[in-house]
Design a protein around this motif. Structure first.
Motif: not given
Ligand SMILES: Nc1ncnc2c1ncn2[C@@H]1O[C@H](COP(=O)(O)OP(=O)(O)OP(=O)(O)O)[C@@H](O)[C@H]1O
Ligand SMILES: [Mg+2]
Length: 275
Positions: A131-143
């Motif tokens: 869940a935290r990886v998804v959140e961090a990747l969303k932040f950098v727009e790379l999910e």
């Protein structure tokens, strides 16, 4: 715990996050940093400029305890790291996110496992880590790239993964070593926009090395607008008050101050460097 909560929020704890006090370090008889002093306040973004070989990366490695100074003291989160035991440095480093000069990703690990690396080390349960990886990747727009491997990504995308990895543990300090190095101007701007988003949304204290003056002034003169999800110029030619500069040349601090002070400086070397 209480102390961490305060410093993460940034508004109650006004003690400096980083203090260099008369720091010197020599390699092969060459003084690489020579009597450096400066401080970084909570929530500040400190842009570090200067010619190649001027000691910028060394300064960052000193900040997270990867190197130790020959003389002087370095305090991070109020703790003197230059004389700390390795075990204590490790604990301190857990609060620091690092974006390396080269993205420094593991080619054989997926984007997900690269970003989750620290969480796995900290034995965070798999579901929470995901869940935290998804959140961090969303932040950098790379999910969408979560299952990919670094060699399949462009340089700009690798830099984004590297930023996601740095912010995953919600650090109190982020060190960006040349996050736009080797990127084209347009991709560089998208990376700077992410740095700005982190600055303006999370107010994380940061040190940022860049070779591109354009990056530095973009950061100083824009803000991130959460409504549009993009950066915009500060109104009336304003500057971001939390962004400050440190310019190094040949191991010495040649400038330490605000954007306004930098552009008004009459120092001949600085004028030449900035032109
Ligand atoms: N571990 C080391 N051993 C020996 N010399 C080193 C070491 N690390 C750095 N140096 C030297 O210190 C000097 C400053 O290096 P540093 O990497 O900090 O420069 P920089 O300002 O980051 O340069 P650039 O803009 O090219 O990244 C260089 O001359 C480098 O060769
Ligand atoms: Mg460097």
């Amino acid at each position: 715990m209480a102390e961490e909560t305060l410093s993460r929020d940034g508004s109650h704890d006004q003690a400096p996050v980083v203090v260099f006090d008369h720091v010197s370090i020599t390699f092969d008889l060459k003084p690489v940093l020579d009597d450096i002093s400066f401080t970084v306040a909570p929530g500040e973004t400190r842009i570090i400029l200067g010619p190649a070989g001027g000691g910028k990366s060394v300064l960052m490695k000193l900040t997270n305890g990867l190197l130790r100074p020959d003389s002087g003291s370095i305090h991070v989160f109020g703790e003197e790291i230059s004389s700390m035991r390795e075990r204590d440095i490790f604990r301190l480093r857990a609060r620091i996110g690092m974006v390396f000069q080269e993205s420094a990703l593991f080619d054989s690990l997926s984007v997900e496992n690269n970003v989750a690396y620290r969480l796995h080390e900290e034995r965070v349960p798999e579901e929470e880590a995901h869940a935290r990886v998804v959140e961090a990747l969303k932040f950098v727009e790379l999910e969408k790239a979560i299952q990919k491997f670094p060699p399949e990504l462009s340089g700009g995308m690798r830099r984004r993964v590297s930023i996601a990895r740095a912010i995953i543990s919600r650090p109190d300090l982020i060190l960006y070593d040349s996050p736009t190095g080797g990127l084209d101007p347009i991709t560089s701007t998208t990376i700077i926009e992410l740095v700005m988003k982190q600055r303006d949304v999370s107010h994380t204290t940061s040190l940022l090395i860049t070779h591109r003056l354009q990056d530095a002034f973009t950061l100083a003169m824009h803000r991130f607008n959460p409504q549009t999800g993009a950066m915009e110029p500060l109104p009336n030619g304003g500057v971001d008050e939390s962004t400050k500069f440190l310019v190094l040349n040949e191991g010495k601090v040649v400038f330490d101050g605000t954007t306004r002070e930098l552009v008004r400086s009459t120092d001949p070397w600085l004028r030449e460097y900035l032109s």
